[in-house]
Each structure stands twice: as structure tokens, then as C-alpha cells.
Design a protein around this motif. Structure first.
Motif, PDB file in Angstrom:
ATOM      1  N   MET A   1       0.839  -1.185   0.000  1.00  0.00           N
ATOM      2  CA  MET A   1       0.000   0.000   0.000  1.00  0.00           C
ATOM      3  C   MET A   1       0.879   1.242   0.000  1.00  0.00           C
ATOM      4  SD  MET A   1      -2.796  -1.966   1.873  1.00  0.00           S
ATOM      5  CE  MET A   1      -3.685  -0.524   1.635  1.00  0.00           C
TER       6      MET A   1
ATOM      7  N   HIS B   1       0.716   1.427  -5.833  1.00  0.00           N
ATOM      8  CA  HIS B   1       0.163   0.253  -5.155  1.00  0.00           C
ATOM      9  C   HIS B   1       0.542  -0.989  -5.960  1.00  0.00           C
ATOM     10  CE1 HIS B   1      -2.109   2.785  -2.498  1.00  0.00           C
ATOM     11  NE2 HIS B   1      -2.660   1.742  -1.924  1.00  0.00           N
TER      12      HIS B   1
ATOM     13  N   VAL C   1       7.155  -0.665   0.573  1.00  0.00           N
ATOM     14  CA  VAL C   1       6.733   0.349  -0.384  1.00  0.00           C
ATOM     15  C   VAL C   1       7.989   0.938  -1.021  1.00  0.00           C
ATOM     16  CG1 VAL C   1       5.572   2.580  -0.614  1.00  0.00           C
ATOM     17  CG2 VAL C   1       4.688   0.863   1.001  1.00  0.00           C
TER      18      VAL C   1
ATOM     19  N   VAL D   1      -8.427   0.435  -6.756  1.00  0.00           N
ATOM     20  CA  VAL D   1      -8.061   0.765  -5.376  1.00  0.00           C
ATOM     21  C   VAL D   1      -9.270   0.584  -4.440  1.00  0.00           C
ATOM     22  CG1 VAL D   1      -7.336   2.637  -3.823  1.00  0.00           C
ATOM     23  CG2 VAL D   1      -6.233   2.360  -6.063  1.00  0.00           C
TER      24      VAL D   1
END
Lengths: 237, 237
Positions: A96, A103, A174, B133
Motif C-alpha cells: 500500500m 500500489h 513500499v 483501489v
């Protein structure tokens, strides 16, 4: 056994085009992904129509085997020898980021290419059926009620030598993205794992029977991929 | 919304041939299997060669969407509109019978058929990206760093109306098999589930940020399929 350093040829069909830095072609990387799973998805073509069939697979060196009834469409089609693409993938986490664009998911995937053939020679088929049990449950085959000729006939097994293949994986957190840093939204990874549950003994066991050494590799709460990886090592050791 | 009683037509390509009693064609059964997963495997054909590519998918009614870079082979190929077969499967348990022949797995699988097209209209593409999303992380899209025109351009989205499909599932324990009863070997089911792990926050959050309501559906230890099913209900509610 996998020889260290062996790699598949890079061809137009297995070359990783998207995010090539995530791709690899060495046997060890491809095998590791295949061996950590019980199910693969096999693509094949019938009269121009693609089919994607999930099935049980197992590996012996560069030979991939998968299961199907001799009555099923895939087996009948592949009986003449046909191009096939079995793929194994694992979802390892939801990544996320701070922007929609970044993403992603953590995953491991292996795509294999080759020509699939049915295993029809009875001795070869018995070997394959034994492998289908022993690869997952070592020592179990000989403890079972013996197979009959009719059962061997009724079980379809497909074999495919891996001609070329690719592995692709994303791991870690990430990724850094200068345009996103400081944006005030929670970012991180939610891991995902495939877990073994507590077993449910068959109520028709006349007397309590021990679960047996063949199942000791499937502890409740354990990670399925890890169990399958260790079992493959035992099988091919 | 799924209308109760809707079923897909039964055609040569989706008819369940092997173990037909395990098959069904109603929208609700197919949707339930699709919605409980984040990844599907898509089969498509390129110059007679089958490919099986794992990717992220989501559903809006009878439209299935999946993700890919506009640079990737699958997207470029499907750009002209091509037959595709996205399949979702779940491994639910290892079924250990008293004979090799009756060993099986518990599973749920949905195979879908249709013609896949790229989403190219910018407004439609933005809708799809928002869906990618929001379907998984409700409310998150607007909290993220906004998407740029370049990012919309660089993201490939494929859409396919489900023309026909089938669901296939096996549940329960070891099936009764008169020829096996009394054979003295442990029999039963080892369940398998896909679990959510404890989150790993990005170390580059400048100050501690709440995980946010969009992630409350992913509790550590929870079952991923259940979370995804509930999230789909929120998305399509």
C-alpha cells in the motif's frame, strides 16, 4: 537435482518485458516457486480458444507433471502433444503506497513453456501416480489400499519437459517514490500467507490411527509453501 | 448486483465434463469464487502459443477487470480484442483417502470466458483505476496522492464481459469408498487457508499515521478470502 547456475534459454515467449529487473531465468528460482505450491494453472488452446485450468502439479527435475482425469477436455486435447503454459503464483503481500500508481502486491510467479504429453505407458504411469502421492506425502503410497489396473487407466497424468521458463517476484516494502514522500496516508505492507489448519480425521476410521510420519510435515499453523518446499527436497533429495 | 437465479449459458467451452456434479453455472457461485480472490490467472493465445499470466482482478457486475502495464505483452495483444479465459481458484484442503485413487483436494474454481478489450477511454480508465483501489481499500483512492495523466496513460487495464463461466468446487471429508473402508491408514482432511499477517508500516512515514478505515477489513490473523468477499459487497452494495 538442480545444478547451480543452470538457466533456461531466453526466448520471445519467456522473456520478461514488464519490470524486467524482477525477472530471472535460472532453474533454481523457477523450481523454488513451482515447488512451494500444490496447484498450478495450465493454459492451453483448443480451436483458437484459450483455457486456463487449475490442477495439481509436481516436479521431477525438469519434468513437470499434472493431474487430470483421462476423460477431461484438457487431457484429451493434450493427448496428441500440444503447447502448454503451466504457471504457479504466490500472493505474498499487499503493498500500500501513497499513490494509486505505486500500489502493488508482493508475489512470486513462475511461467513454464513446453509441449505437454499424456503419460500412457503403464509402468511410467504407475511411477507418476506414485510420485503424485509420495511427493506430497512421503511413505504414504505403500501404506494405502493398493491401486488397481482400472484406477491406473482412469487417472490421467500429463508430463511436460520445461523447455523455457521465467520467474518473477516482488518482495519488500513500499518502493521509494520522491513524488509521494510526505503525503499523509498510511503506507506499508500487509503480508499474506497460506496456512495449514488443524486436521479433520475421517469419522469412518474404525479405531484411532496415528496420523503417520507422512503427514508430520503439515503441522497446524504451519506455512504450506514451506512444507511443500521441504517435501520436494525429500522427494528429489 | 447479482440477481438471484441468473445463470450463464452452458456452451461447449464452459460445460463441466469431469465430475459434472461439482459444477454450477449460476452467477452467484461464479461471483463468490472470483470475489474471494485478489489474483486470477488469465489464459490467452499469441500466434498459437498459450500464455498463463497471473494478475490482479476485480469485478463490477458481469465486467471483469484486470491489471497490466500498457507495455506488457498481454495488454498489447489483447488491445485488439481477443478471447481470454481468466480463472480464479482457491485451495481449501488436502483430502487424504485410504487409496491413492481417492486422494483429492478441496477447492473452489471459477473459469470465465469472453473477449478482452483494453480500457482506453480516459474517463473509463480513471473509473477503472479508482475501482482497482476502492474495491480492495474502500475510501483510500481520495486519500492518496492524486493520479497524474501520465500515470493513467502508463497503467493498462483490461475489461472483459463474462459471456459464459463455470464454477467448480469440492468440499467435505473423505468420500465414501466401499473398496477402501477398513484399510488401516489415517484418513482425513488437512484444511488450508490464506491468512492476513500483521502489517509492516512503511518506515518513511514522517509521523505515525493511523492505519485508516480502509484497512480495517484486513485484521492480522483474518482470512483473506472472507475480507475480500466483504469488501466486494461494500463495493457493489
Amino acid at each position: 537435482m538442480t545444478t547451480a547456475g543452470d538457466t533456461y534459454p531466453i526466448t520471445p515467449r519467456n522473456r520478461v518485458r514488464r519490470e524486467p529487473t524482477r525477472g530471472s531465468y535460472d532453474h533454481a528460482s523457477v523450481h523454488a516457486i513451482l515447488d512451494a505450491a500444490m496447484l498450478c494453472h495450465v493454459s492451453y488452446v483448443l480451436d483458437g480458444q484459450p483455457f486456463c485450468t487449475p490442477t495439481l502439479h509436481w516436479r521431477e527435475g525438469e519434468m513437470l507433471y499434472w493431474h487430470g482425469s483421462s476423460a477431461c477436455r484438457m487431457i484429451r486435447h493434450l493427448a496428441v502433444g500440444a503447447p502448454a503454459c503451466p504457471t504457479v503464483s504466490h500472493l505474498d503481500g499487499l503493498v500500500m503506497a501513497r499513490s494509486a500508481f505505486h500500489h502493488t502486491v508482493n508475489y512470486r510467479a513462475a511461467m513454464c513453456f513446453g509441449t505437454a504429453h499424456p503419460v500412457s505407458d503403464p509402468a511410467e504411469k504407475l511411477h507418476a501416480l506414485r510420485g503424485m502421492v509420495e511427493r506430497f506425502y512421503p511413505g504414504r503410497f505403500d501404506a494405502l489400499r493398493p491401486v488397481t489396473a482400472q484406477e491406473i487407466k482412469a487417472t490421467g497424468v500429463i508430463a511436460m519437459r520445461i523447455e523455457d521458463a521465467s520467474a518473477k517476484a516482488r518482495t519488500g516494502g513500499v518502493g521509494p517514490a520522491p513524488e509521494d514522500e510526505g503525503h499523509p496516508v498510511w503506507a506499508g505492507v500487509i503480508p499474506v500467507t497460506t496456512r495449514i489448519g488443524a486436521d479433520l480425521p475421517c469419522p469412518r476410521m474404525g479405531r484411532p490411527l496415528p496420523r503417520g510420519g507422512d503427514l508430520s510435515r503439515y503441522p497446524a499453523g504451519g506455512e504450506l509453501g514451506q512444507a511443500l518446499t521441504e517435501l520436494q527436497r525429500l522427494y528429489q533429495g
